[in-house]
Structures are given as structure tokens and as C-alpha cells.
Motif scaffolding. Structure first.
Motif: not given
Ligand SMILES: Cc1cc2nc3c(=O)[nH]c(=O)nc-3n(C[C@H](O)[C@H](O)[C@H](O)COP(=O)(O)OP(=O)(O)OC[C@H]3O[C@@H](n4cnc5c(N)ncnc54)[C@H](O)[C@@H]3O)c2cc1C
Length: 459
Positions: A394-400, A406-407, A420-424
Motif C-alpha cells: 500500500a502506498g502513494l497514489s500514482v498515475s501511469t 493528490n486526493p 514499493e512506495i507506490a500503491g494501487g
């Protein structure tokens, strides 16, 4: 203040792939690593990377495609994954596999591992891979790698871009200015008691494994600038570790993917052993006792893979971590489980294997792959097994494009994240090999996006 085009925070696989990509694109780049050496969790990893359609698979007559990989990843993730991120993984994975090979990563074998409908776990020697990338990165004059340099916080410029990196070095506070972008590759928070307590108190009983520096500092830094997070409800431990794995030796066995059963301290099965080891971890944590056993026979033992981190059962036996006995009765006595309960459990399991009606719905060894075998050929074996927190996912919301969002799904100017810092990506379950895979794939994507060189095809 020192000026760079890119500053990369964290030197695991994602950070090193980012540094090499940036160096080859000609950017002036600084990679800051908090610990005394690079490697993070990547160097401790079980070493599987999920790639499909590779030359190595073809040589071994294995048919696989990016579409099959994407389907598996979505299915294992309970379709709670961000489909665009998974599609981007599928689209870019083969190119990254070839890029890793070109950059000296030695792929050693292909194994059938959790969540894969075909053998797709490409094994690496993680030390070799990290060393190859480190050597390559430091050989480039435009790449600087500084260890013992923890990043503390990030700052915004007057224009609103996140572009200052505040860090410590040799007891002094320093600032680096990232004219183009900052790429966060500082891993997860498996080593932060505080963040785990905050996000996933149910994981208190897990043993802690993972890079010593992985305390979620990058996540805090991004959140300060408005980042959102993904997959928090799915935080889970990983089943398969011996209680001693908290020490330097990460002793692990996944004999259940070769045909072992999993029992609780009362000698009973409680789960379909072919599930992803994350889901097995959830099931084990629901049991009353804090420890379980894998039980198998010589048929499974014969499938031991010498040198493999997950399947070298003979090595674990030599180390005294696996118990062995000529009968189930004697095995049960050694592990302090009721012999009657163990015999009954094994008999019921064997009957289910024969008539295809398993109590917990097990019909394969791993996700859609392999046929379970009865446990009846002496000697018998038992491996005490716990759930470990080794990676958070689980981690930061990121784009492709690896932009930190942001939210409202809007990119935060100047900020990229990979690894691993990135979630989704993983959703509710985890497909083995996809974390190292995404570290390499999106470490490169982050840099290309930051430098304005990424060709976006998935929107
Ligand atoms: C025992 C084990 C087995 C695993 N097996 C597998 C497997 O077989 N396949 C798979 O796909 N995944 C596996 N994983 C997970 C996988 O290894 C990780 O998810 C992946 O390596 C993460 O890579 P990364 O580059 O994002 O982070 P890491 O490799 O963890 O690197 C992050 C780096 O950032 C540094 N850092 C942290 N904070 C700061 C800061 N403030 N300033 C500067 N630097 C900082 C850390 O010290 C670290 O070096 C395993 C993990 C473990 C622990």
C-alpha cells in the motif's frame, strides 16, 4: 545549495533503475540513500520477478503473454487494483526485462510461484542485480550516489513545484535543488512500528523483515505536499517464514505450493493452501495461536530446489529448522500437536485429493497450476511457519506516468514515485514477483516522465 536536474530518494532496485535510466538520458542526477549501502529490501528479496513472454520462457517451451500476466494480477488482486497501472505494467514489462538483461542482470531460472497461472517467476540473485546496477550507475559521470544521506523533508519553490530536498550528511543539514523533478523510491514502511500501528494494527503479531531503512519517510514527505494513498485496507503480512527469520537469515519455505498442507496448533487445516501467500497470511492471523505448521511428505521433499530461497527444503532440514519423522504420530509428538488430530487431518486431505473434493476448495498447487498429491510417503516433515511483514505494497497514489497524485487524482507538481512506495498496483492480493517488477518498470517510467521523454499510451 547544490543543483541537479533530478534527485532520487532511496537506493533499492527502483532507485537504482531510475538512476541508470536518468544517467543514460544524460540528466545530472543525485541519488540519496539513507543507509550505509544501497539495496534496501530489494537485496533481501526472495528474488522472483514477474515477466511474461520472455526469451527464457520461450526457450523452455512456456507459453505466456502480457495479457495473461495482467489477467492474473487483476484476479489475484480481487480486481481492486488500479487497472490502468496493471495495464501499464503489462505493456512495459517485456521491454524492462530485456533492459535488465542488457544491463547485466542474470536471470537464473523460471519457477511457478504464487498467483501465476503459468511458471513466470524469473529468479535473480538480488545481490548480483543490485551490484550490477550500482556499478553501472556510479560509472556514469553525471550520476552521483550518496549513502548515509537520509532525506528529511521536501520543500516547494515559489512557483509551487516540489523541488527542494532537505537531507543530512556527515552530521550536517544540506539542501539539493531538483530543477526538473524529485523521484521518491524510498520503499515501504515494513520496519515502522508506528506506521504499521497507525494503518494496520491487526498486523501487530507479524514478525518484521525488510530493508532496515524502510520506515515510510518518503510517504510522510509526499503526504506533507498533498499526496493521497492507495490499498491501505489491503495491508497484509506474508505467510511462509520460520520464527527465526527476524534474524539475518530470512528462512522461508513455501512447501504448500509444492503440495504441503498448512495446519494450526490444534492439528487442523484452516485454508486453501493454493491461495496467494498474502491471503494465507490473513488466514493464519485469524487463527487463535501465533504460529502454524506446514506438513509434507517425501513426495514434496523430492521437489526441493537447491539454492532456491523458497524451495530449498533440504537446506532448511540441514539447518535443523525442519522436523522429520518416519510416521505422522512421531512428527506430531515433535511439534506438540495431537497425533490423532494430525492423522485425521491428513487422512481427510488425502481423501479429498483422491475424489477431487477438498474441504477448502484446493484443486491446484498454486493459482491454477499443478495438481495436489496425497501426503502418504514417509518420511514426513514439519516446518513451523509465521506471518512476516516484509513489504507494505500500500502506498502513494500514482498515475501511469509515476506522478504522485493528490486526493483528486491531480499530479503534485515536481513529485514522482516508483517501487514499493507506490500503491494501487496490487489491490487485495499480491502476485509474486510483481513488486520487484514494478520497481524496475516504474523506476524507469518515473525518470522518463520527469524528463518529458515518456510516451504515454494508456490513458
Ligand atoms: C524477504 C523479502 C522477500 C521478498 N521477495 C520478493 C520477491 O521474490 N519478488 C518481489 O517482487 N518482491 C519481493 N519482496 C518485496 C520487494 O523486495 C520490495 O517490494 C522491492 O524490493 C522494493 O524495491 P524499492 O526499490 O521500491 O525499495 P527498497 O529496495 O526497499 O529500497 C528503498 C531504499 O530507500 C531507502 N530510504 C528509505 N527512506 C529514506 C530516506 N528518508 N532517505 C533516503 N533513503 C531512504 C532505504 O534505506 C532503501 O535502501 C521481498 C521483500 C522481502 C523483504
Amino acid at each position: 545549495m547544490d543543483d541537479y536536474e533530478l534527485v532520487i530518494v532511496g537506493g533499492g532496485l527502483a532507485g537504482l533503475c531510475a538512476a541508470v535510466e536518468a544517467g543514460e538520458q544524460g540528466a545530472e542526477v543525485l541519488l540519496l540513500e539513507k543507509e550505509g549501502k544501497v539495496g534496501g529490501s530489494s537485496v533481501l528479496s526472495g528474488r522472483y520477478m514477474a515477466f511474461a513472454g520472455t526469451a527464457m520462457q520461450k526457450e523452455q517451451g512456456m507459453e505466456d503473454t502480457a495479457e495473461m500476466l495482467v489477467d492474473d494480477m487483476l484476479e489475484v488482486g480481487g480486481r481492486a487494483n488500479d487497472e490502468k497501472l496493471v495495464a501499464a505494467y503489462g505493456e512495459l514489462q517485456l521491454d524492462t526485462y530485456n533492459w535488465l538483461v542488457e544491463h547485466g542482470v542474470e536471470f537464473l531460472s523460471i519457477q511457478a510461484v504464487s498467483g501465476h497461472s503459468v511458471p513466470r517467476g524469473h529468479t535473480i540473485d538480488s545481490n548480483q542485480a543490485i551490484q550490477a546496477f550500482y556499478d553501472h550507475a556510479v560509472s556514469m559521470p553525471n550520476v552521483t550516489i550518496a549513502v548515509d544521506s537520509p532525506v528529511i523533508r521536501l520543500g516547494r519553490s515559489a512557483r509551487g513545484h516540489v523541488e527542494q530536498v532537505f537531507y543530512e550528511q556527515g552530521g550536517r543539514r544540506k539542501t539539493a535543488n531538483a530543477a526538473k523533478r524529485i523521484v521518491l523510491t524510498s520503499g515501504g514502511f515494513s520496519q515502522s512500528k508506528e506506521l504499521l500501528g497507525h494503518f494496520a494494527p491487526h498486523l501487530k503479531r507479524t514478525i518484521r523483515i525488510g530493508g532496515p531503512g524502510n520506515k515510510g519517510e518518503g510517504i510522510r514527505m509526499a503526504c506533507e505536499h498533498g499526496a493521497w494513498m492507495k490499498d491501505i485496507p489491503y495491508l497484509s503480512g506474508t505467510y511462509g517464514f520460520h520464527p527465526t527469520a527476524e534474524g539475518p537469515e530470512k528462512s522461508q519455505a513455501l512447501a504448500f505450493y509444492k503440495g504441503a498442507i498448512i495446519i494450526n496448533r490444534r492439528g487442523k487445516r484452516f485454508v486453501n493452501e493454493s491461495l496467494s501467500y498474502k491471503l494465507l497470511g490473513n488466514a493464519a492471523l485469524r487463527e487463535k495461536e501465533n504460529s502454524t505448521y506446514q506438513i509434507w511428505d517425501q513426495t514434496v521433499m523430492d521437489q526441493s530446489v537447491p539454492g532456491d530461497k523458497l524451495y530449498d527444503f533440504e537446506r532448511l532440514l540441514r539447518k535443523g529448522l525442519i522436523k522429520k519423522a518416519e510416521s505422522l504420530q512421531k512428527l506430531a509428538e515433535q511439534i506438540d500437536v495431537s497425533p490423532d488430530a494430525l492423522r485425521r487431518t491428513v487422512a481427510e486431505y488425502n481423501e479429498g485429493v483422491q475424489n477431487g473434493e477438498d474441504e477448502f476448495g484446493r484443486h491446484t498447487l498454486t493459482h491454477h497450476f499443478g495438481k495436489p498429491t496425497p501426503i502418504r510417503t514417509a518420511p514426513f516433515y514439519a516446518f513451523e511457519t509465521k506471518v512476516a511483514m516484509l513489504a507494505t505494497y500500500a502506498g502513494l497514489s500514482v498515475s501511469t506516468k509515476a506522478e504522485v497524485l493528490n486526493p483528486y487524482d491531480e499530479p503534485i507538481s515536481g513529485l514522482y514515485a516508483a517501487g514499493e512506495i507506490a500503491g494501487g498496483f496490487h489491490g487485495a492480493g499480491y502476485m509474486t514477483g510483481s513488486s520487484l517488477g514494478k520497481a524496475a518498470i516504474f523506476g524507469r517510467v518515473a525518470v522518463k516522465s520527469a524528463l518529458g521523454k515518456f510516451q504515454q499510451t494508456i490513458t
